[in-house]
Motif scaffolding. Structure first.
Motif, PDB file in Angstrom:
ATOM      1  N   MET A   3       0.858  -1.184   0.000  1.00  0.00           N
ATOM      2  CA  MET A   3       0.000   0.000   0.000  1.00  0.00           C
ATOM      3  C   MET A   3       0.900   1.241   0.000  1.00  0.00           C
ATOM      4  N   GLY A  31      -9.689   1.264   3.630  1.00  0.00           N
ATOM      5  CA  GLY A  31      -9.393   2.681   3.463  1.00  0.00           C
ATOM      6  C   GLY A  31     -10.673   3.480   3.332  1.00  0.00           C
ATOM      7  N   ILE A  60      -4.356   5.629  -3.767  1.00  0.00           N
ATOM      8  CA  ILE A  60      -3.982   5.825  -2.367  1.00  0.00           C
ATOM      9  C   ILE A  60      -3.376   7.215  -2.221  1.00  0.00           C
ATOM     10  N   ILE A  69      -5.889   4.785   5.874  1.00  0.00           N
ATOM     11  CA  ILE A  69      -5.563   4.952   4.460  1.00  0.00           C
ATOM     12  C   ILE A  69      -6.582   5.885   3.812  1.00  0.00           C
ATOM     13  N   LEU A  71      -8.164   7.473   0.460  1.00  0.00           N
ATOM     14  CA  LEU A  71      -8.307   7.035  -0.925  1.00  0.00           C
ATOM     15  C   LEU A  71      -9.044   8.067  -1.756  1.00  0.00           C
TER      16      LEU A  71
END
Length: 165
Positions: A3, A31, A60, A69, A71
């Motif tokens: 990632m 995410g 990402i 995360i 996105l």
């Protein structure tokens, strides 16, 4: 597949909230696509664009120290290269032909031009000097303030002052 920020991966929408959508990513990670990153247009409700179990490509944007995360769906979409000299298709150009002129100069509200024309100003009268325009403005402004204070004083019951004891 790691990632890394900037990489584009495929995921499945696992949940939708009023502020975005959660996406299950490879390697068992999750995410968030913020509502502002769902589409290139204004998104009022994420459910109008996505539903649970939708497969989506996401880019990402960030991975913080806690493992959250960030996105983006709109940045993961391939943009079509625009030919030089062409305007975007969703750009609506307004021309002067669409506006109807008023007799005193300027345009009506349909054209969206709210600027004052040269003959439409209260203080613009041909060859008057700046000092004359300024004194006329100050006089008019003082009269308006006096009228306003009279109206507000009458609503309050006079100037006050005599009521405290």
């Amino acid at each position: 597949m790691s990632m890394e920020v900037g990489s584009i991966v495929e995921g499945v929408v696992s949940g939708i909230t009023n502020f975005g959508a959660f996406v299950n990513l490879p390697e068992g990670k999750v995410g968030l696509v913020h509502i502002s990153e769902v589409a290139d247009v204004y998104v009022n409700d994420v459910k109008e664009f996505l539903k649970e179990q939708d497969k989506v490509k996401v880019k990402i944007l960030s991975v913080d120290e806690k493992g959250k995360i960030g996105l983006s769906i709109k940045k993961a979409q391939e943009k079509k290269p625009e030919e030089p000299g062409q305007e975007p298709k969703n750009f609506e150009r307004k021309s002067f032909e669409n506006r109807s002129a008023r007799p005193e100069g300027g345009f009506n509200n349909a054209g969206g031009d709210f600027r004052r024309s040269a003959g439409n100003s209260r203080y613009n009268s041909g060859n008057t000097s700046f000092e004359d325009k300024l004194s006329k403005f100050l006089k008019d402004s003082d009269e308006r303030l006096t009228d306003l204070s009279r109206k507000t004083d009458s609503k309050r019951g006079g100037r006050g002052g005599g009521r405290r004891r």
